[in-house]
Design a protein around this motif. Sequence first.
Motif, mmCIF file in Angstrom:
data_model
loop_
_atom_site.group_PDB
_atom_site.id
_atom_site.type_symbol
_atom_site.label_atom_id
_atom_site.label_comp_id
_atom_site.label_asym_id
_atom_site.label_seq_id
_atom_site.Cartn_x
_atom_site.Cartn_y
_atom_site.Cartn_z
ATOM 1 N N VAL A 20 6.494 -14.014 -7.655
ATOM 2 C CA VAL A 20 6.800 -13.440 -6.337
ATOM 3 C C VAL A 20 7.055 -14.560 -5.335
ATOM 4 C CG1 VAL A 20 5.829 -12.120 -4.403
ATOM 5 C CG2 VAL A 20 5.629 -11.235 -6.733
ATOM 6 N N ALA A 21 6.227 -15.591 -5.359
ATOM 7 C CA ALA A 21 6.404 -16.716 -4.426
ATOM 8 C C ALA A 21 7.762 -17.389 -4.622
ATOM 9 C CB ALA A 21 5.272 -17.728 -4.609
ATOM 10 N N GLU A 22 8.206 -17.495 -5.855
ATOM 11 C CA GLU A 22 9.511 -18.116 -6.134
ATOM 12 C C GLU A 22 10.639 -17.315 -5.490
ATOM 13 O OE1 GLU A 22 12.588 -20.497 -7.426
ATOM 14 O OE2 GLU A 22 10.446 -20.967 -7.388
ATOM 15 N N PHE A 23 10.600 -15.991 -5.616
ATOM 16 C CA PHE A 23 11.675 -15.186 -5.042
ATOM 17 C C PHE A 23 11.585 -15.100 -3.520
ATOM 18 C CE2 PHE A 23 12.036 -13.833 -9.456
ATOM 19 C CZ PHE A 23 13.391 -14.091 -9.623
ATOM 20 N N ILE A 106 7.990 0.447 -0.437
ATOM 21 C CA ILE A 106 6.571 0.809 -0.455
ATOM 22 C C ILE A 106 6.110 0.940 -1.896
ATOM 23 C CG2 ILE A 106 4.875 2.524 0.270
ATOM 24 C CD1 ILE A 106 6.952 3.336 2.479
ATOM 25 N N ILE A 107 5.014 0.254 -2.211
ATOM 26 C CA ILE A 107 4.424 0.321 -3.547
ATOM 27 C C ILE A 107 2.995 0.818 -3.386
ATOM 28 C CG2 ILE A 107 3.789 -0.946 -5.627
ATOM 29 C CD1 ILE A 107 5.907 -3.058 -4.826
ATOM 30 N N GLY A 108 2.700 1.954 -4.002
ATOM 31 C CA GLY A 108 1.364 2.537 -3.916
ATOM 32 C C GLY A 108 0.365 1.805 -4.784
ATOM 33 N N GLY A 109 -0.812 2.363 -4.842
ATOM 34 C CA GLY A 109 -1.898 1.762 -5.598
ATOM 35 C C GLY A 109 -1.951 2.227 -7.047
ATOM 36 N N ALA A 110 -3.052 1.907 -7.691
ATOM 37 C CA ALA A 110 -3.223 2.171 -9.119
ATOM 38 C C ALA A 110 -3.192 3.652 -9.461
ATOM 39 C CB ALA A 110 -4.536 1.554 -9.593
ATOM 40 N N PHE A 132 4.919 0.829 -15.355
ATOM 41 C CA PHE A 132 4.542 -0.564 -15.122
ATOM 42 C C PHE A 132 3.353 -0.585 -14.172
ATOM 43 C CE2 PHE A 132 9.207 -0.694 -15.709
ATOM 44 C CZ PHE A 132 9.273 -1.510 -16.821
ATOM 45 N N THR A 133 2.582 -1.655 -14.203
ATOM 46 C CA THR A 133 1.518 -1.780 -13.211
ATOM 47 C C THR A 133 2.152 -1.934 -11.836
ATOM 48 O OG1 THR A 133 1.404 -4.200 -13.276
ATOM 49 C CG2 THR A 133 0.039 -2.986 -14.887
ATOM 50 N N HIS A 134 1.439 -1.479 -10.804
ATOM 51 C CA HIS A 134 1.984 -1.612 -9.452
ATOM 52 C C HIS A 134 2.126 -3.081 -9.083
ATOM 53 C CE1 HIS A 134 -2.383 -1.457 -8.862
ATOM 54 N NE2 HIS A 134 -2.222 -2.034 -7.696
ATOM 55 N N GLN A 135 1.347 -3.954 -9.710
ATOM 56 C CA GLN A 135 1.476 -5.382 -9.432
ATOM 57 C C GLN A 135 2.738 -5.951 -10.082
ATOM 58 O OE1 GLN A 135 -2.062 -7.584 -10.164
ATOM 59 N NE2 GLN A 135 -3.266 -6.346 -8.770
ATOM 60 N N MET A 136 3.044 -5.533 -11.297
ATOM 61 C CA MET A 136 4.237 -6.019 -11.977
ATOM 62 C C MET A 136 5.498 -5.526 -11.261
ATOM 63 S SD MET A 136 5.101 -5.873 -16.004
ATOM 64 C CE MET A 136 3.650 -6.843 -16.367
ATOM 65 N N LEU A 139 6.845 -7.894 -8.561
ATOM 66 C CA LEU A 139 7.692 -8.989 -9.028
ATOM 67 C C LEU A 139 9.101 -8.491 -9.355
ATOM 68 C CD1 LEU A 139 8.269 -11.874 -9.929
ATOM 69 C CD2 LEU A 139 7.178 -11.328 -12.126
ATOM 70 N N LEU A 140 9.192 -7.386 -10.053
ATOM 71 C CA LEU A 140 10.508 -6.823 -10.372
ATOM 72 C C LEU A 140 11.285 -6.508 -9.099
ATOM 73 C CD1 LEU A 140 9.460 -4.351 -13.216
ATOM 74 C CD2 LEU A 140 10.551 -6.587 -13.482
ATOM 75 N N LEU A 141 10.604 -5.975 -8.102
ATOM 76 C CA LEU A 141 11.266 -5.597 -6.858
ATOM 77 C C LEU A 141 11.827 -6.809 -6.121
ATOM 78 C CD1 LEU A 141 12.039 -3.621 -4.602
ATOM 79 C CD2 LEU A 141 9.710 -3.900 -3.712
ATOM 80 N N VAL A 142 11.020 -7.845 -5.922
ATOM 81 C CA VAL A 142 11.529 -8.993 -5.162
ATOM 82 C C VAL A 142 12.670 -9.680 -5.907
ATOM 83 C CG1 VAL A 142 9.446 -9.354 -3.770
ATOM 84 C CG2 VAL A 142 9.684 -10.571 -5.947
ATOM 85 N N GLU A 143 12.627 -9.657 -7.239
ATOM 86 C CA GLU A 143 13.740 -10.210 -8.007
ATOM 87 C C GLU A 143 15.003 -9.381 -7.779
ATOM 88 O OE1 GLU A 143 16.649 -10.753 -11.076
ATOM 89 O OE2 GLU A 143 15.519 -8.908 -10.771
ATOM 90 N N GLN A 144 14.884 -8.077 -7.758
ATOM 91 C CA GLN A 144 16.052 -7.212 -7.568
ATOM 92 C C GLN A 144 16.601 -7.300 -6.144
ATOM 93 O OE1 GLN A 144 17.965 -5.203 -9.850
ATOM 94 N NE2 GLN A 144 16.892 -6.750 -11.058
#
Length: 159
Positions: A20-23, A106-110, A132-136, A139-144
């Motif tokens: 996430v930091a990279e993107f 917006i990404i909800g919780g577990a 997918f986990t909400h945490q994963m 990362l997918l979102l910021v890359e997209q």
Amino acid sequence: MKFHVVCIGKLKESYLREGVAEFIKRMRPYGGITITELNESKIGDKPSDAERKQVVKEEGQRLLKVVPKSAYTVLLDVYGKTMSSETMASMISKLEVDGISDMAFIIGGAFGVSDELRQSVKYKLSFSPMTFTHQMVRLLLVEQIYRSVKINRNEPYHW
């Protein structure tokens, strides 16, 4: 376009934080991405259905409070629509042409998201019928988002 990611919970795994930091770093020249992390609601180890529903409702209300009021809102939701990277880029481009300058994801919780939250957003996006986990997903979102910006600028994309 200013991009906002509003989510429940902190990233626990170092590989996710680093990705996430990279993107976020790569997005600085393009307006950036702001990430707002809200604490997960406290709940016991074996919550009842009623307790889970209450947590989902409360987290949804907190998420909505921190979304910029003028933002076009997109909920990452298993029940949302899937789209290609090119379609997402086109959506962002159209919003910019329409004068939208903020886009909030917006990404909800577990335990997922409430119907109230689902009904309050402009668009519901699913990355896949897979779970997918909400945490994963973060990362997918910021890359997209980064990929969409590169597509819209006709710039090459390399990881």
